[in-house]
Design an enzyme around this catalytic site. Structure first.
Site, PDB file in Angstrom:
ATOM      1  CB  SER A  20      -4.713   6.001  10.912  1.00 47.58           C
ATOM      2  OG  SER A  20      -4.541   4.960  11.859  1.00 47.58           O
ATOM      3  CB  ALA A  23      -3.745   3.824   1.821  1.00 45.46           C
ATOM      4  CB  THR A  50       1.787   1.802   7.335  1.00 43.57           C
ATOM      5  OG1 THR A  50       0.795   1.639   6.324  1.00 43.57           O
ATOM      6  CG2 THR A  50       2.802   2.853   6.907  1.00 43.57           C
ATOM      7  CB  ALA A  53       6.659  -1.066   6.075  1.00 43.48           C
ATOM      8  CD  GLN A  54      11.471  -5.855   9.313  1.00 42.60           C
ATOM      9  OE1 GLN A  54      12.250  -6.471   8.590  1.00 42.60           O
ATOM     10  NE2 GLN A  54      11.133  -6.283  10.512  1.00 42.60           N
ATOM     11  CD  GLU A 125      12.795  -4.944  -0.117  1.00 41.57           C
ATOM     12  OE1 GLU A 125      11.688  -5.162  -0.618  1.00 41.57           O
ATOM     13  OE2 GLU A 125      12.962  -4.271   0.907  1.00 41.57           O
ATOM     14  CG  HIS A 257       8.358 -11.862   3.920  1.00 36.43           C
ATOM     15  ND1 HIS A 257       9.620 -12.355   4.107  1.00 36.43           N
ATOM     16  CD2 HIS A 257       8.516 -10.591   3.493  1.00 36.43           C
ATOM     17  CE1 HIS A 257      10.517 -11.416   3.817  1.00 36.43           C
ATOM     18  NE2 HIS A 257       9.867 -10.333   3.436  1.00 36.43           N
ATOM     19  NE  ARG A 305       8.662 -10.370  -0.476  1.00 32.32           N
ATOM     20  CZ  ARG A 305       8.237  -9.256   0.019  1.00 32.32           C
ATOM     21  NH1 ARG A 305       6.965  -9.118   0.302  1.00 32.32           N
ATOM     22  NH2 ARG A 305       9.066  -8.282   0.255  1.00 32.32           N
ATOM     23  CG  HIS A 366       4.422 -10.193   4.003  1.00 31.21           C
ATOM     24  ND1 HIS A 366       4.779  -9.550   5.168  1.00 31.21           N
ATOM     25  CD2 HIS A 366       4.914  -9.425   2.989  1.00 31.21           C
ATOM     26  CE1 HIS A 366       5.460  -8.451   4.867  1.00 31.21           C
ATOM     27  NE2 HIS A 366       5.535  -8.345   3.562  1.00 31.21           N
ATOM     28  NE  ARG A 401       3.395  -6.707  -1.641  1.00 32.03           N
ATOM     29  CZ  ARG A 401       4.335  -6.334  -0.781  1.00 32.03           C
ATOM     30  NH1 ARG A 401       4.993  -5.224  -0.945  1.00 32.03           N
ATOM     31  NH2 ARG A 401       4.604  -7.097   0.269  1.00 32.03           N
TER      32      ARG A 401
HETATM   33  P1  FAD Z   1      -2.432  -0.340   6.943  1.00 30.75           P
HETATM   34  O1  FAD Z   1      -1.148   0.351   7.066  1.00 30.75           O
HETATM   35  O2  FAD Z   1      -2.507  -1.713   7.411  1.00 30.75           O
HETATM   36  O3  FAD Z   1      -3.524   0.517   7.719  1.00 30.75           O
HETATM   37  C1  FAD Z   1      -4.832   0.033   7.891  1.00 30.75           C
HETATM   38  C2  FAD Z   1      -5.546   0.921   8.884  1.00 30.75           C
HETATM   39  O4  FAD Z   1      -6.926   0.637   8.904  1.00 30.75           O
HETATM   40  C3  FAD Z   1      -5.068   0.746  10.322  1.00 30.75           C
HETATM   41  O5  FAD Z   1      -4.963   2.018  10.902  1.00 30.75           O
HETATM   42  C4  FAD Z   1      -6.195  -0.046  10.973  1.00 30.75           C
HETATM   43  O6  FAD Z   1      -6.325   0.138  12.351  1.00 30.75           O
HETATM   44  C5  FAD Z   1      -7.380   0.532  10.243  1.00 30.75           C
HETATM   45  N1  FAD Z   1      -8.595  -0.302  10.237  1.00 30.75           N
HETATM   46  C6  FAD Z   1      -8.720  -1.570   9.789  1.00 30.75           C
HETATM   47  N2  FAD Z   1     -10.005  -1.975   9.926  1.00 30.75           N
HETATM   48  C7  FAD Z   1     -10.677  -0.941  10.477  1.00 30.75           C
HETATM   49  C8  FAD Z   1     -12.026  -0.740  10.866  1.00 30.75           C
HETATM   50  N3  FAD Z   1     -12.978  -1.690  10.750  1.00 30.75           N
HETATM   51  N4  FAD Z   1     -12.367   0.459  11.402  1.00 30.75           N
HETATM   52  C9  FAD Z   1     -11.443   1.425  11.575  1.00 30.75           C
HETATM   53  N5  FAD Z   1     -10.164   1.296  11.226  1.00 30.75           N
HETATM   54  C10 FAD Z   1      -9.788   0.122  10.675  1.00 30.75           C
HETATM   55  N6  FAD Z   1       5.353  -3.052   1.949  1.00 30.75           N
HETATM   56  C11 FAD Z   1       6.286  -2.366   1.257  1.00 30.75           C
HETATM   57  O7  FAD Z   1       6.001  -1.814   0.201  1.00 30.75           O
HETATM   58  N7  FAD Z   1       7.548  -2.288   1.749  1.00 30.75           N
HETATM   59  C12 FAD Z   1       7.929  -2.867   2.917  1.00 30.75           C
HETATM   60  O8  FAD Z   1       9.065  -2.753   3.325  1.00 30.75           O
HETATM   61  C13 FAD Z   1       6.966  -3.612   3.626  1.00 30.75           C
HETATM   62  N8  FAD Z   1       7.291  -4.250   4.785  1.00 30.75           N
HETATM   63  C14 FAD Z   1       6.310  -4.863   5.504  1.00 30.75           C
HETATM   64  C15 FAD Z   1       6.624  -5.451   6.728  1.00 30.75           C
HETATM   65  C16 FAD Z   1       5.626  -6.009   7.517  1.00 30.75           C
HETATM   66  C17 FAD Z   1       5.981  -6.642   8.841  1.00 30.75           C
HETATM   67  C18 FAD Z   1       4.286  -5.990   7.064  1.00 30.75           C
HETATM   68  C19 FAD Z   1       3.198  -6.571   7.910  1.00 30.75           C
HETATM   69  C20 FAD Z   1       3.978  -5.445   5.831  1.00 30.75           C
HETATM   70  C21 FAD Z   1       4.970  -4.884   5.043  1.00 30.75           C
HETATM   71  N9  FAD Z   1       4.691  -4.321   3.810  1.00 30.75           N
HETATM   72  C22 FAD Z   1       5.652  -3.649   3.112  1.00 30.75           C
HETATM   73  C23 FAD Z   1       3.309  -4.228   3.345  1.00 30.75           C
HETATM   74  C24 FAD Z   1       2.794  -2.817   3.670  1.00 30.75           C
HETATM   75  O9  FAD Z   1       3.290  -2.430   4.912  1.00 30.75           O
HETATM   76  C25 FAD Z   1       1.292  -2.729   3.688  1.00 30.75           C
HETATM   77  O10 FAD Z   1       0.751  -3.347   2.562  1.00 30.75           O
HETATM   78  C26 FAD Z   1       0.861  -1.275   3.702  1.00 30.75           C
HETATM   79  O11 FAD Z   1       1.462  -0.623   4.786  1.00 30.75           O
HETATM   80  C27 FAD Z   1      -0.645  -1.168   3.778  1.00 30.75           C
HETATM   81  O12 FAD Z   1      -0.987   0.158   4.009  1.00 30.75           O
HETATM   82  P2  FAD Z   1      -2.500   0.546   4.186  1.00 30.75           P
HETATM   83  O13 FAD Z   1      -2.536   2.009   4.475  1.00 30.75           O
HETATM   84  O14 FAD Z   1      -3.275   0.039   3.058  1.00 30.75           O
HETATM   85  O15 FAD Z   1      -2.990  -0.291   5.459  1.00 30.75           O
HETATM   86  C1  SIN Z   2      10.549  -6.737   3.580  1.00 29.62           C
HETATM   87  O1  SIN Z   2      11.163  -5.844   4.141  1.00 29.62           O
HETATM   88  O2  SIN Z   2      11.042  -7.817   3.262  1.00 29.62           O
HETATM   89  C2  SIN Z   2       9.129  -6.505   3.265  1.00 29.62           C
HETATM   90  C3  SIN Z   2       9.025  -5.802   1.989  1.00 29.62           C
HETATM   91  C4  SIN Z   2       7.655  -5.920   1.398  1.00 29.62           C
HETATM   92  O3  SIN Z   2       6.796  -6.631   1.903  1.00 29.62           O
HETATM   93  O4  SIN Z   2       7.476  -5.308   0.344  1.00 29.62           O
END
Ligand code: FAD
Ligand code: SIN
Length: 581
Positions: A20, A23, A50, A53-54, A125, A257, A305, A366, A401
C-alpha cells in the site's frame, strides 16, 4: 468479472494488490474501474517507504525545462546501464501523472509566479540540471499517502487488509503435479493466481485468488544495518517472485543516500536529511571545516548520489572520522522552518538548530535500483503477475537512480500496467479458470518461540551486508559475504520449514534470499559502474550488461535493453553449489 467473495480461508477478487505504497495505491484506484480489488499490506495501511519520502517527484513542469534534459540527466546518472526506451517513457508520461495526483487530492507546495498566480514549487536535487522536484514541503510522501488513502476510502470496490503478510505467490508450482510435469511443459509459461496470505492478527494462512496479481512491496533497505527505510522494507515481493521463477536483475545496485542524521551508537532506521537541503544551497564539509566536493565533480555538492556517498566514505576513512557535516546556516531560520519543517523539528529534538549549526551526517542504505524484470506495461516474466515501484526493474535507473525518479516510476508504471490490463480485458472473452490450490500446509511445523534466533540471524545478515557489501566492495569481502550468507541461508531455510509461519520468520527468510541475490550479482560484476564500486576492478567495462538471476540457474549477463532475457541457455545450479562463477 468475479465478485469480492470470501469464506474464512479463501478470498477472491479480480485484482490482488500486495503493498500500500504509491505503486500499489495508484494502481488500485485505476484498477477499481475494471473490477474488485483486494489490497493486502503487512502493517498499517500507510506503513511504506512512500510515507517517508521527503524530497519529492521529478517531472518536467517548468517552461524552462525539457523532456530531453530530464532524459539526459537520468541516463547520465544511470552510467550507461539504463534502458533508453523506458527512460523516455518515464519522463514523457510524468506530467500527466502528477496532474492526476493533484486531481486525486494531493496538496503539493506552491509558490507565486511573477504574474501573481500560484504554481507548483519546483525544488532541485543532485544530478538534475533544472529545478523539477514537485514536493509537499519535506513531507511529500506522507501527503501522497494521505491523499491516496483518503480517495480509496471512498471507493467501495477496494478493500484493504491491514496486518496481512504475503508469504508466497500461487503459481502452478504449488499444485501437486506428477514428477517430470514441468520438464515436459518446457515452453509453457507459469501463471500466477494470487498468493498465500498470513493474517498477522489470527495466525491463519489464507488463499487470496485473483485474475491479476500486482506486486508493489517496495525495497530492501532492511537488509543493511544502517538504512533510511522503515521496517517493512524486507524485499518480500522480490523474494517471492524469485522463488516463483520470475527473472530478477540489477540487484548489485544499492543506492546509499549520502546524508542521514549521524547519531552516536545508533543502529536501525536513520533519519534522512533530504537532498533538497543541498538543492537549497547546503554544502558538505569535513570535520576540519573543509569543503571536499569541489575537487571531485563539476556539480560539487549536487553531484549524483553514488559520487557524493563515495566521497563522504573516502573522507571518513582518510580522517578516521565518524561523520561529516552538512551546512545550511547560510539560510534564514524562517525559510528553513517553512521549507523543511520536518527536518528542522527532528534536528532540534536532537539538539541541533540547523539555522545555526552544521548537521552531522553519514551515508545509509536507501534504495534498490534492481528488482523484478518488467516491461513498459509492468508485466513480469510470469503470466498475470505485474509489478511496479521499488520492487520492479524497468530499466529506468540503470546503475544509479537519479534523485526523485522513484516515486515517478511508481506512478508512471502503475498507470501503464492499468492501461495494458484494460486493453487485454477488452480483447479476451472470459477470465481464465483459476485452479483449486491446496490450503496452506502446516504439517510438521512447531511454535518454536525462539525469537532470539530470528533476531540474531537478522542482525548477522544486516551486519555482514553493511561490512562486506557496502559503498566500497572488494573481491575478498564479497567472497567472505558469500560464504557466510550460504551458511546462514541454509540455517534459516531449515528453521523456516519447521516453524509455524509468522511475519518475522517470513521476513527473515526473504532477507536471506535478498542478501544472497545482492551478493551473487555483486560477485558476477567484475568492474566498477555506478553504485557498484569494487576496489579490485576500478575500471568500467563499456561492454557491460545487466546481471540477471533466475531460481535454480547460474546468474547471467544479459543486455536487457537489447535481448529477450528468456532466450539463450540458462545453466542449472548444481545440487550442491560451490562458489558462484
Ligand atoms: P513502498 O512505498 O515501500 O510500499 C511497499 C508496501 O508493501 C508497504 O505497504 C508494505 O507494508 C507492503 N509490503 C511489503 N511486503 C509485504 C508483504 N509480504 N505482504 C504484504 N504487504 C507487504 N523517492 C523519490 O522519488 N523521492 C523522494 O523524495 C524520496 N524520498 C525518500 C525518503 C526516504 C526516507 C525513503 C526511505 C525513500 C525515499 N524515496 C524517495 C524512495 C521512495 O520513497 C520509494 O522508492 C517508493 O516510495 C517506493 O514505493 P513502493 O510503492 O514501490 O513501495
Ligand atoms: C531525498 O529527499 O533526498 C530523497 C530523494 C530520493 O530518494 O529520491
Amino acid at each position: 468479472m468475479h465478485g469480492d467473495t470470501m469464506n474464512s480461508s479463501r478470498h477472491e477478487s479480480d485484482f490482488l494488490v500486495i503493498g500500500s505504497g504509491i505503486a500499489g495505491l495508484t494502481f488500485a484506484i485505476n484498477a477499481s474501474q475494471l473490477g474488485t480489488v483486494n489490497i493486502v499490506t503487512k502493517k498499517k495501511e500507510f506503513d511504506s517507504n512512500t510515507n517517508y519520502a521527503q524530497g519529492g517527484i521529478a517531472s518536467v513542469l517548468s517552461p524552462d525545462d525539457t523532456f530531453e534534459s530530464h532524459i539526459e540527466d537520468t541516463l547520465r546518472s544511470g552510467a550507461g546501464l539504463c534502458n533508453r526506451a523506458s527512460v523516455e517513457f518515464l519522463v514523457r508520461k510524468g506530467p500527466d501523472r502528477i496532474k492526476e495526483l493533484v486531481e486525486w487530492g494531493t496538496r503539493f507546495s506552491t509558490s507565486e509566479s511573477s504574474r501573481g498566480s500560484q504554481n507548483l514549487d519546483l525544488g532541485r536535487e543532485g544530478g538534475h540540471s533544472h529545478n523539477r522536484i514537485v514536493h509537499a514541503t519535506d513531507l511529500t510522501g506522507r501527503e501522497i499517502e494521505r491523499a491516496l488513502l483518503d480517495k480509496i476510502s471512498r471507493i467501495p470496490r477496494i478493500r484493504i487488509f491491514e496486518d496481512h503478510t504475503a508469504i508466497d505467490l500461487l503459481t502452478e508450482h504449488q499444485l501437486k503435479k506428477p514428477a517430470g510435469y514441468y520438464r515436459r511443459q518446457k515452453n509453457r509459461k507459469v501463471n500466477c493466481h494470487g498468493a498465500y496470505i498470513l493474517s498477522n492478527r489470527t495466525g491463519e494462512v489464507m488463499i487470496f485468488n485473483a485474475g491479476i496479481t500486482f506486486l508493489a512491496t517496495g525495497g530492501v533497505g532492511q537488509v543493511y544495518l544502517h538504512t533510511t527505510n522503515p521496517d517493512i522494507a524486507t524485499g518480500d515481493g522480490i523474494a517471492m517472485a524469485y522463488r516463483a521463477g520470475a527473472l530478477i536483475a540489477d540487484m548489485e545496485f544499492i543506492q546509499f543516500h549520502p546524508t542521514t542524521l549521524f547519531r552516536k551508537d545508533s543502529v536501525g532506521r536513520c533519519f534522512l536529511i533530504s537532498e533538497a537541503v543541498r538543492g537549497e544551497g547546503a554544502v558538505l564539509k569535513n570535520t576540519r571545516g573543509e569543503r571536499f566536493m569541489e575537487k571531485i565533480h563539476p556539480l560539487k555538492d549536487l553531484a549524483p548520489r553514488d559520487i557524493v556517498a563515495r566521497a563522504i566514505d573516502s573522507e571518513l576513512k582518510r580522517l578516521g572520522d565518524s561523520h561529516v557535516y552538512l551546512d545550511i546556516t547560510s539560510k534564514k531560520k524562517s525559510f528553513l522552518q517553512k521549507r523543511f519543517p520536518n527536518i528542522y523539528e527532528q534536528c532540534l529534538e536532537d539538539g541541533i538548530d540547523i539555522s545555526a549549526d552544521p548537521i552531522p551526517v553519514v551515508p545509509a542504505a536507501h534504495y534498490l535500483c534492481g528488482g523484478i524484470v518488467s516491461d513498459l506495461d509492468g508485466k513480469t516474466t510470469i503470466e498475470n503477475l505485474y509489478v511496479s515501484g521499488e520492487s520492479a526493474c524497468t530499466g529506468v535507473h540503470g546503475a544509479n537512480r537519479l534523485a526523485s525518479n522513484s516515486l515517478l516510476e511508481g506512478i508512471v508504471f502503475s498507470h501503464s500496467a492499468f492501461l495494458a490490463i484494460r486493453n487485454e480485458m477488452a480483447r479476451s472473452k472470459a477470465p481464465a479458470r483459476i485452479p483449486d490450490y491446496p490450503p496452506w500446509n502446516r504439517e510438521g511445523t512447531f511454535d518454536f518461540n525462539e525469537w532470539v534466533l530470528v533476531k540474531h540471524d537478522m542482525d548477522d545478515i544486516k551486519r555482514l551486508m553493511w561490512d562486506y557489501v557496502g559503498i566500497v566492495r572488494s573481491d575478498m569481502r564479497l567472497q567472505r559475504a558469500h560464504k557466510r550468507i550460504m551458511f546462514l541461508a541454509e540455517e534459516i531455510h531449515s528453521y523456516y520449514r519447521k516453524s509455524i509461519v509468522s511475519s518475522r520468520v517470513i521476513e527473515l527468510r526473504n532477507l536471506a534470499t535478498i542478501a544472497k541475490l545482492i551478493i551473487r550479482s555483486a560477485i558476477m560484476r567484475r568492474d566498477s559502474i555506478g553504485l557498484h564500486y569494487n576496489t579490485d576492478h576500478k575500471e568500467t567495462d563499456s561492454e557491460t550488461a545487466n546481471v540477471v538471476l533466475r531460481t535454480g540457474y547460474q546468474p547471467r549477463f544479459i543486455r536487457l535493453e537489447k535481448t529477450n532475457p528468456m532466450d539463450g541457455k540458462w545453466v542449472k545450479v548444481p545440487a550442491n553449489p560451490a562458489q558462484p562463477k
